[in-house]
Scaffold this motif. Structure first.
Motif, PDB file in Angstrom:
ATOM      1  N   PHE A 241      -0.741 -16.033  17.546  1.00 12.19           N
ATOM      2  CA  PHE A 241      -2.171 -15.978  17.867  1.00 12.19           C
ATOM      3  C   PHE A 241      -2.416 -15.664  19.334  1.00 12.19           C
ATOM      4  O   PHE A 241      -3.290 -14.859  19.675  1.00 12.19           O
ATOM      5  N   TYR A 242      -1.659 -16.305  20.224  1.00 13.36           N
ATOM      6  CA  TYR A 242      -1.951 -16.215  21.659  1.00 13.36           C
ATOM      7  C   TYR A 242      -1.048 -15.259  22.438  1.00 13.36           C
ATOM      8  O   TYR A 242      -1.488 -14.620  23.391  1.00 13.36           O
ATOM      9  N   CYS A 243       0.206 -15.193  22.069  1.00 13.15           N
ATOM     10  CA  CYS A 243       1.188 -14.640  23.005  1.00 13.15           C
ATOM     11  C   CYS A 243       1.549 -13.185  22.778  1.00 13.15           C
ATOM     12  O   CYS A 243       2.375 -12.636  23.509  1.00 13.15           O
ATOM     13  N   ILE A 244       0.985 -12.547  21.768  1.00 16.24           N
ATOM     14  CA  ILE A 244       1.328 -11.147  21.563  1.00 16.24           C
ATOM     15  C   ILE A 244       0.079 -10.326  21.332  1.00 16.24           C
ATOM     16  O   ILE A 244      -0.865 -10.752  20.673  1.00 16.24           O
ATOM     17  N   GLY A 245       0.068  -9.128  21.923  1.00 18.66           N
ATOM     18  CA  GLY A 245      -1.018  -8.187  21.709  1.00 18.66           C
ATOM     19  C   GLY A 245      -0.764  -7.358  20.472  1.00 18.66           C
ATOM     20  O   GLY A 245       0.199  -7.589  19.727  1.00 18.66           O
ATOM     21  N   SER A 246      -1.589  -6.357  20.238  1.00 20.35           N
ATOM     22  CA  SER A 246      -1.459  -5.555  19.023  1.00 20.35           C
ATOM     23  C   SER A 246      -0.116  -4.820  18.980  1.00 20.35           C
ATOM     24  O   SER A 246       0.524  -4.726  17.943  1.00 20.35           O
ATOM     25  N   LEU A 391      -6.497 -20.862  28.176  1.00 22.59           N
ATOM     26  CA  LEU A 391      -5.564 -20.088  27.359  1.00 22.59           C
ATOM     27  C   LEU A 391      -6.074 -18.673  27.108  1.00 22.59           C
ATOM     28  O   LEU A 391      -5.295 -17.714  27.137  1.00 22.59           O
ATOM     29  N   ALA A 392      -7.377 -18.551  26.850  1.00 24.94           N
ATOM     30  CA  ALA A 392      -7.947 -17.217  26.625  1.00 24.94           C
ATOM     31  C   ALA A 392      -7.809 -16.346  27.873  1.00 24.94           C
ATOM     32  O   ALA A 392      -7.542 -15.138  27.782  1.00 24.94           O
ATOM     33  N   PHE A 393      -7.973 -16.960  29.048  1.00 23.26           N
ATOM     34  CA  PHE A 393      -7.807 -16.214  30.304  1.00 23.26           C
ATOM     35  C   PHE A 393      -6.367 -15.750  30.468  1.00 23.26           C
ATOM     36  O   PHE A 393      -6.120 -14.595  30.857  1.00 23.26           O
ATOM     37  N   TYR A 394      -5.398 -16.632  30.176  1.00 21.11           N
ATOM     38  CA  TYR A 394      -4.000 -16.250  30.287  1.00 21.11           C
ATOM     39  C   TYR A 394      -3.688 -15.087  29.349  1.00 21.11           C
ATOM     40  O   TYR A 394      -2.932 -14.168  29.702  1.00 21.11           O
TER      41      TYR A 394
END
Length: 455
Positions: A241-246, A391-394
């Protein structure tokens, strides 16, 4: 070749020795220097104190979180002597996490440089490889085998069975003395390995990282620990959910194409099916013992809810000791429900080694009483929860290593992690310090890695 260069060499050397003591003291305590197990256990605590003492000038630079917990630690020490057990040695020992814990996080966060952080990441992964192989081997021998030696004779009567036949009654601990220690380390290792797999960094050979992931997952099943398995699932979901982009998500899916067949092969191998059958029995047995005639899934969900939420709510509102005794307003005193403090006071303790309570929501309330207990809990949880809104900023800033290290920080500060144990407390401060350092320096770390890749 890594060398400590630049400023603050002494402090950075002490931090690295502190990390080594966390990762490898179990090897010496279990196999090589067993008679000195207690002394070896305290090395990490001594190093933590030395780091803080050598940087005592930084206490004035610290945030209100670190300053507040130190002040409360001083008050808790005084109330222990006035209203608690009155033992000054145990009181000092019990206050060490308050005086030196969060300050240690702050110092590690400020002092580590990019080269130090990359070295620590590599060290964790290499230690994780050894730990995984060792856990798999431990799973396939009896608890009394030398590989499963814990420094005592508690496993001597279990020689007639293999660990793989015991449905979690005995759980392999790898490099560490106890399974709970191994679980916390495996959480960190799994987070770092996932990050290295989807990032463009070449800190470690990718084939070795891939092997590390496979062994980590297999060791997780061999651990026969519900906590270990649920933590790995949680880390993986958080990471997706958080640590990888598309782009990284497609890379992760490509990796799954290779991982899933290997896991299937492991599942249908004799060793793999034995591990899965053993952990399945562990889930069934634990649910039956704790919650009676309920399904395994219901018992597991009940356990997650009770241990993570209700136990701590009840501890804060209506604290009672293991024996059901009410807690005095100022508590029983710092250190009384730590494993070492209980022994020094010669108080009766259960199998866990804790006199008043084991998990920290209740342990803190029993030791500190109502006012100080509530304040300690608020600051300890607030210290890590304050980063959740960031977390969203990171993620927006592509600080994926920071995000990867957040869950180890969160779980080590959460109340299921017992700071009454020397290892678990100091590992929390290592995880917190590493997160703080990476959150402030991730761009420098990435630039450092790129420069070294070019060279």
């Amino acid at each position: 070749m890594y060398r400590i260069e630049g400023n603050d060499k002494t402090t950075r050397l002490l931090i690295l020795l502190f990390v080594f003591s966390l990762l490898f003291d179990g090897v010496f305590r279990k196999w090589f220097l067993v008679p000195f197990s207690t002394q070896l256990m305290m090395i990490k605590q001594v190093l933590a104190i030395l780091i803080c003492v050598f940087n005592v000038n930084m206490y004035m630079e610290m945030t209100r979180w670190e300053k507040s917990i130190v002040l409360i630690g001083i008050l808790a020490f005084l109330t222990t002597l006035m209203f608690g057990h009155h033992n000054i040695t145990v009181a000092i020992y019990g206050c060490l996490p308050l005086w030196f814990g969060m300050p240690l996080c702050f110092i590690i966060g400020r002092k580590l440089q990019s080269a130090d952080i990359v070295f620590i990441l590599k060290l964790v992964v290499y230690a994780g490889l050894i730990n995984s192989v060792l856990m798999i081997l431990q799973f396939n021998v009896s608890p009394s085998h030398i590989l499963n030696f814990t420094g005592g004779d508690e496993n001597a009567g279990l020689s007639t069975m293999m660990v793989s036949e015991m449905a979690g009654t005995f759980r392999p601990s790898g490099l560490f003395v106890y399974n709970t220690h191994s679980n916390l380390f495996m959480l960190t290792n799994f987070s770092i390995v996932l990050y290295m797999l989807v990032s463009n960094t070449n800190i470690i050979n990718r084939k070795l990282i891939f092997l590390s992931l496979i062994l980590e997952l297999f060791a997780c099943v061999c651990s026969a620990s519900r906590t270990c398995i649920m933590l790995h699932i949680g880390v993986f979901v958080f990471f997706l959910f958080y640590c990888i982009g598309s782009r990284d998500r497609s890379k992760m899916l490509n990796l799954l194409v290779y991982i899933i067949p290997m896991l299937i092969l492991l599942t249908f191998s004799k060793l793999g099916s034995s591990a899965i059958n053993n952990v399945s029995k562990r889930f069934d047995e634990a649910s039956r013992v704790q919650y009676g005639k309920v399904s395994t899934s219901e018992g597991t969900l009940n356990d997650i809810f009770y241990r993570n939420i209700w136990y701590n709510v009840d501890a804060v509102l209506d604290p009672h000791t293991i024996d059901g005794n009410s807690v005095p307003f100022w508590g029983y005193g710092q250190g009384m429900s730590t494993q070492i403090g209980g022994k020094l006071l010669n108080v009766k303790s259960g199998r866990s080694g804790f006199a008043l309570a084991e998990w920290d929501g209740l342990r803190i309330m029993c030791e500190s009483g109502y006012i100080l207990g509530w304040l300690i809990l608020f600051i300890r949880l607030g210290y890590v929860f304050r980063f959740i809104p960031h977390l969203a900023f990171y993620k927006k800033e592509n600080q994926f290593l920071t995000l990867s290290l957040f869950l180890p920080f969160l779980l080590s500060f959460y109340l299921l992690n017992t700071w009454g144990n020397v290892f678990l407390a100091n590992y929390a401060f290592f995880a917190g310090g590493l997160f703080l350092s990476v959150s402030m320096k991730e761009k420098q770390i990435n630039n450092f890695i790129l420069r070294n890749n070019e060279n």
